[in-house]
Enzyme design. Structure first.
Site, mmCIF file in Angstrom:
data_model
loop_
_atom_site.group_PDB
_atom_site.id
_atom_site.type_symbol
_atom_site.label_atom_id
_atom_site.label_comp_id
_atom_site.label_asym_id
_atom_site.label_seq_id
_atom_site.Cartn_x
_atom_site.Cartn_y
_atom_site.Cartn_z
ATOM 1 N N GLN A 48 0.829 -1.201 0.000
ATOM 2 C CA GLN A 48 0.000 0.000 0.000
ATOM 3 C C GLN A 48 0.866 1.256 0.000
ATOM 4 O OE1 GLN A 48 -2.435 1.802 3.368
ATOM 5 N NE2 GLN A 48 -4.071 0.806 2.226
ATOM 6 N N CYS A 61 -6.485 7.294 5.039
ATOM 7 C CA CYS A 61 -5.876 7.625 6.324
ATOM 8 C C CYS A 61 -6.329 9.010 6.794
ATOM 9 C CB CYS A 61 -4.354 7.584 6.219
ATOM 10 S SG CYS A 61 -3.519 8.076 7.752
ATOM 11 N N LYS A 77 -8.269 2.020 -1.151
ATOM 12 C CA LYS A 77 -8.970 2.052 0.136
ATOM 13 C C LYS A 77 -9.289 3.508 0.453
ATOM 14 C CE LYS A 77 -8.847 0.321 4.888
ATOM 15 N NZ LYS A 77 -9.042 1.524 5.717
ATOM 16 N N ASN A 79 -15.240 -2.019 5.701
ATOM 17 C CA ASN A 79 -14.327 -1.830 6.829
ATOM 18 C C ASN A 79 -14.993 -0.929 7.861
ATOM 19 O OD1 ASN A 79 -11.195 -0.056 7.315
ATOM 20 N ND2 ASN A 79 -11.941 -1.833 8.389
#
Length: 332
Positions: free
Chosen positions: A72, A102, A144, A207
């Site tokens: 990643q 993030c 993501k 998630n």
């Protein structure tokens, strides 16, 4: 079988969600043994990688037994992200994952991670550059991300379509906005909306807040997602993967006894030290102790000593104290 292009992930893959200073090779290997289907490296700074920063390059290493595995990367500049992906490709991961999720301030303030959710056109532009760069290596790219920036901006349905249109092969969605950080409850309704969008044909992974098999089963059945990422709930608790796998199969769920927890913790400590050296290895293990010994009565005094320990022998001596079942430290 769920696939990212030709990479087989399993029937309903459970991912070890990437976490800085957590998902290093020692912990990844333990989680793999405990039933994790997909592993992802700690996220790697594209800027640091193209400067050949030793720590970042070190993060690219993995063993064959860890596959399927993604490296990643994160960053905010198109050129550095493309170059970083090309460097990562030399290590032959099964796929490259881009972190657009993030929420940490030092990442977001540079326009990386979920900071990019304030500039969706740039997000698409950079992702396209990485996808095109990886095509020559035949390495698929996944992303993501989060639902959006805040409650007033949750464009994930549009973003998912746009990312698919420029060639990503899989999408993982954390059910929170950046503004939420890790607070509140993850909202899976929009993850379900993305999955059930008739235009979508790539696998969609969810998630957020999954910490037992009941929740995993509920989200699978309610939203039809293709797999689940396990993050914070796995810290110090690698057994969560085999427990969720058992629950999804309708089997009895095994709980590790105290001796097993101590043994795995000691293994983790030893491997962490081999990987990062004693100082860093002991330091980074500290975030795992609460998980390894959750549910043990009167553990707090020992935990405080573990948090103060700086040497492997100190930690192992304390773990042996638990193993010997001191009168004040007994299984709950």
């Amino acid at each position: 079988m769920v696939k990212i292009q030709t990479v087989e992930l399993g029937e309903f893959p459970l991912w070890l969600s990437p976490m800085e200073d957590v998902t290093d090779p020692p912990f990844r290997r333990i989680c793999k043994r405990m039933g994790a289907d997909v592993l992802v490296t700690e996220f790697v700074s594209s800027e640091a990688l193209i400067r050949n920063a030793e720590q970042s390059i070190h993060k690219l290493d993995f063993e064959e037994g860890e596959r399927p595995l993604a490296i990643q990367i994160f960053g905010h500049d198109e050129n550095s992200m493309r170059q970083a992906a090309e460097m990562a490709a030399q290590y032959k991961p099964d796929f490259i994952d881009i972190n657009w999720g993030c929420p940490v301030k030092k990442v977001v303030s540079k326009g990386a991670g979920s900071g990019i959710l304030q500039n969706i056109p740039k997000m698409i532009q950079i992702t396209r550059a990485v996808v095109e760069a990886m095509a020559q290596y035949a390495i698929p790219v996944s992303v993501k991300t989060r639902l959006g920036w805040d409650e007033t901006s949750k464009p994930i349905v549009y973003v998912a379509e746009a990312l698919q249109d420029i060639g990503i092969a899989g999408l993982s969605i954390h059910g929170r906005t950046r503004a939420q950080m890790y607070k509140g409850t993850a909202d899976w309704t929009l993850i379900g909306e993305v999955k059930n969008n008739t235009r979508m044909h790539i696998p969609i992974f969810g998630n957020g807040d999954i910490d037992n098999s009941e929740k995993a089963l509920l989200m699978r059945n309610r939203y039809g997602i293709d797999g689940i990422l396990i993050g914070r709930a796995a810290i110090g608790n690698p057994w969560i993967f085999e427990q969720i796998q058992a629950g999804l199969r309708g089997e009895n769920i095994r709980t590790p006894d105290l001796c097993e927890r101590i043994a795995v913790c000691k293994e983790h400590l030893a491997q962490s030290i081999l990987w990062k050296g004693e100082i860093v290895g002991v330091l980074e293990m500290k975030k795992h102790y609460s998980g390894y010994f959750k549910g043990i009565e009167n553990f707090k005094p020992i935990k405080m000593l573990l948090m103060e320990s700086k040497e492997q022998k100190e930690v192992e001596a304390l773990l042996s104290t638990i193993a010997n079942r001191s009168p004040n430290i007994l299984p709950a």
